[in-house]
Design a protein around this motif. Sequence first.
Motif, short mmCIF file in Angstrom:
data_model
loop_
_atom_site.label_atom_id
_atom_site.label_comp_id
_atom_site.label_asym_id
_atom_site.label_seq_id
_atom_site.Cartn_x
_atom_site.Cartn_y
_atom_site.Cartn_z
N ALA A 43 0.72 -1.17 -0.08
CA ALA A 43 0.08 0.01 0.04
C ALA A 43 0.78 1.25 -0.10
N ASP A 44 1.90 1.21 0.74
CA ASP A 44 2.79 2.49 1.04
C ASP A 44 3.31 2.86 -0.44
N TYR A 45 3.86 1.93 -1.34
CA TYR A 45 4.37 2.05 -2.42
C TYR A 45 3.12 2.52 -3.59
N LEU A 46 2.27 1.60 -3.50
CA LEU A 46 0.97 2.00 -4.31
C LEU A 46 0.60 3.80 -4.27
N ILE A 48 2.93 5.94 -4.24
CA ILE A 48 3.97 6.47 -5.00
C ILE A 48 3.41 6.02 -6.53
N ASN A 49 3.23 5.10 -6.91
CA ASN A 49 2.99 4.52 -8.13
C ASN A 49 1.74 3.56 -8.12
N PRO A 50 0.51 3.80 -8.24
CA PRO A 50 -0.43 3.14 -8.23
C PRO A 50 -0.58 1.83 -9.36
N MET A 51 0.40 1.81 -10.22
CA MET A 51 0.30 0.58 -11.21
C MET A 51 1.43 -0.25 -10.33
N GLY A 52 2.05 -0.09 -9.50
CA GLY A 52 2.90 -1.18 -8.62
C GLY A 52 3.80 -1.75 -9.37
N LYS A 53 4.61 -0.61 -10.02
CA LYS A 53 5.77 -0.88 -10.90
C LYS A 53 6.83 0.04 -10.64
N VAL A 54 8.07 -0.55 -11.25
CA VAL A 54 9.52 0.31 -10.95
C VAL A 54 9.83 0.39 -12.31
N PRO A 55 10.59 1.66 -12.29
CA PRO A 55 11.29 2.61 -11.29
C PRO A 55 10.25 3.77 -11.03
N ALA A 56 10.63 4.38 -9.82
CA ALA A 56 10.05 5.45 -9.54
C ALA A 56 10.92 6.35 -8.67
N ILE A 57 10.98 7.55 -8.98
CA ILE A 57 11.58 8.40 -7.90
C ILE A 57 10.81 9.56 -7.27
N VAL A 58 11.11 9.80 -5.98
CA VAL A 58 10.64 10.66 -5.25
C VAL A 58 11.65 11.93 -5.05
N HIS A 59 11.42 13.18 -5.47
CA HIS A 59 12.28 14.12 -5.30
C HIS A 59 11.53 15.36 -4.62
N GLY A 60 12.17 15.75 -3.49
CA GLY A 60 11.53 16.81 -2.80
C GLY A 60 9.99 16.41 -2.36
N GLY A 61 9.63 15.16 -2.04
CA GLY A 61 8.37 14.77 -1.94
C GLY A 61 7.35 14.52 -2.83
N ARG A 62 7.94 14.75 -4.38
CA ARG A 62 6.95 14.60 -5.42
C ARG A 62 7.63 13.58 -6.28
N ALA A 63 6.52 12.67 -6.70
CA ALA A 63 7.01 11.29 -7.22
C ALA A 63 7.04 11.50 -8.65
N VAL A 64 7.95 10.88 -9.64
CA VAL A 64 7.85 10.56 -10.75
C VAL A 64 7.84 9.32 -11.27
N THR A 65 6.83 8.81 -12.16
CA THR A 65 7.23 7.38 -12.62
C THR A 65 7.42 7.48 -14.25
N GLU A 66 7.86 6.59 -14.81
CA GLU A 66 7.76 6.09 -16.32
C GLU A 66 9.28 6.52 -16.54
N CYS A 67 10.19 5.55 -17.22
CA CYS A 67 11.53 5.73 -17.34
C CYS A 67 11.90 7.05 -18.35
N ALA A 68 11.10 7.42 -19.19
CA ALA A 68 11.26 8.49 -19.99
C ALA A 68 11.13 9.71 -19.20
N ALA A 69 9.95 9.64 -18.46
CA ALA A 69 9.67 10.95 -17.59
C ALA A 69 10.75 11.16 -16.61
N ILE A 70 11.22 9.98 -16.01
CA ILE A 70 12.30 10.20 -14.96
C ILE A 70 13.58 10.91 -15.51
N CYS A 71 13.95 10.35 -16.72
CA CYS A 71 15.09 10.97 -17.71
C CYS A 71 14.77 12.43 -17.73
N ALA A 72 13.51 12.98 -18.36
CA ALA A 72 13.55 13.91 -18.85
C ALA A 72 13.35 15.14 -17.34
N TYR A 73 12.75 14.50 -16.45
CA TYR A 73 12.70 15.28 -15.28
C TYR A 73 13.92 15.53 -14.49
#
Length: 211
Positions: A43-46, A48-73
């Motif tokens: 539940a605690d990871y969902l 962050i990512n309701p898909m229940g998949k990795v990777p994800a990052i949390v930066h300054g309390g904000r979550a980013v998922t999806e590899c391309a989005a993580i790279c761009a972010y």
Amino acid sequence: MAEELIFYTNPMSRGQIARWMLEEVGAPYETRLLDYGTTMKAADYLVINPMGKVPAIVHGGRAVTECAAICAYLADAFPGAGLAPAPADRADYYRWLFFTAGPVEQAITAKHFGVEPDADQQRMAGFGSLAAALDTLEGAIRDRSFVAGDRFTAADVYVGSQIDWGLQFGTIPARAAFEAYVVPLRERAAYKRAKAIDNDLIAEMQAANPA
């Protein structure tokens, strides 16, 4: 004080793409390893990512998922690393980053699942066909050191990872242009650091859970 950067991953996943990007950025980050059958669906990871998949990052309390989005972010969040072109020069950067994350990956996945769209379906499918997606990707990197401009960017992390992975596992054909593009990327210090970290983690996991 720098904002906390947390990386959620499993070393046997697309998290390897995000790891490489994090190593290119050079900012300190905390790694939290998740297991496919348990913590990735907890539940605690969902949250962050309701898909229940990795990777994800949390930066300054904000979550980013999806590899391309993580790279761009990360390229934007840490401009000092120089991993994004100037805003006026981002046409190829966005185009090929998201083309590879969209049509190319969709086409490879469809092929893996035994799905080959017929002529009518190809008009509806965003990727058209695997051959069309791969030919287009090859055209983007043929005779070029980098996919977007004259220097390495976050787009090369993502595009390079997909080609590198595909060549290794046979999901992308061993065309000369693909080999020529990815071989120098494998020599980058951040790529080598990321691979070493994940390979060590994989070895530890395998030792702890022998077949």
